[in-house]
Design a protein around this motif. Structure first.
Motif: not given
Length: 164
Positions: A2, A37, A42, A45-46, A49, A53-55, A139-140
């Motif tokens: 990620i 990941e 997670n 990131l929440n 957010k 930006t992440w992906g 999330y992207r």
């Protein structure tokens, strides 16, 4: 893997989100970190957010980042000598190990965990809107690779000097 990029500054940020960004080593705009990941990631990131930006970063983009932007301690570029000392034959082999998940980015000795990027060519979309509402935050998915490629401008180093 990620890739997480900070897109907003610290003015008006919630204290819990600021602490989480600090724990992720995202202290400035246009800084990127790479993590495997996990559930704890997670949750972090929440919490941030609205500011990042992440992906999922693919192997080709990861190889490009390793070539152009990853720095060793002392602001030195990633060299073939360093790779041979670490037991890797090339940057593509290192990118492959990172993408497979057999190696973590933080386990590489003498490598700065934060990757500095230029602002994206063409600018961000609306930084206060989520990505699914035609913004930049949140999330992207695989679209993060397009953003990273826009942020690695060929021929320009981080001081704005032309390499050519």
């Amino acid at each position: 893997m990620i890739a997480i990029i900070r897109i907003r500054g610290s003015t008006g940020i919630k204290p819990s989100a600021e602490k989480t960004a600090e724990l992720l080593n995202l202290n400035r705009i246009n800084h990127m970190v790479i993590f495997p990941e996990s559930e704890s990631l997670n949750g972090m990131l929440n919490r941030v957010k609205d500011y990042v930006t992440w992906g999922e970063i693919d192997e080709e983009t990861l190889e490009l980042v390793l070539k152009d932007r990853v720095l060793l301690q002392g602001h030195k570029k990633l060299t073939d000598d360093y790779l041979k000392e670490s037991g890797y034959s090339s940057i593509s082999e290192l990118a492959n190990k990172l993408a497979e998940g057999t190696l973590k980015f933080k386990d590489l000795p003498d490598v700065n965990p934060v990757i500095r990027l230029n602002p994206p060519k063409g600018g961000y979309e609306a930084i206060q809107k989520p990505f699914h509402q035609k913004g930049s935050a949140g999330y992207r998915g695989s679209e993060i690779n397009k953003l990273i490629r826009r942020m690695i401008i060929p021929g320009v180093n981080l001081n704005g000097e032309n390499k050519n």
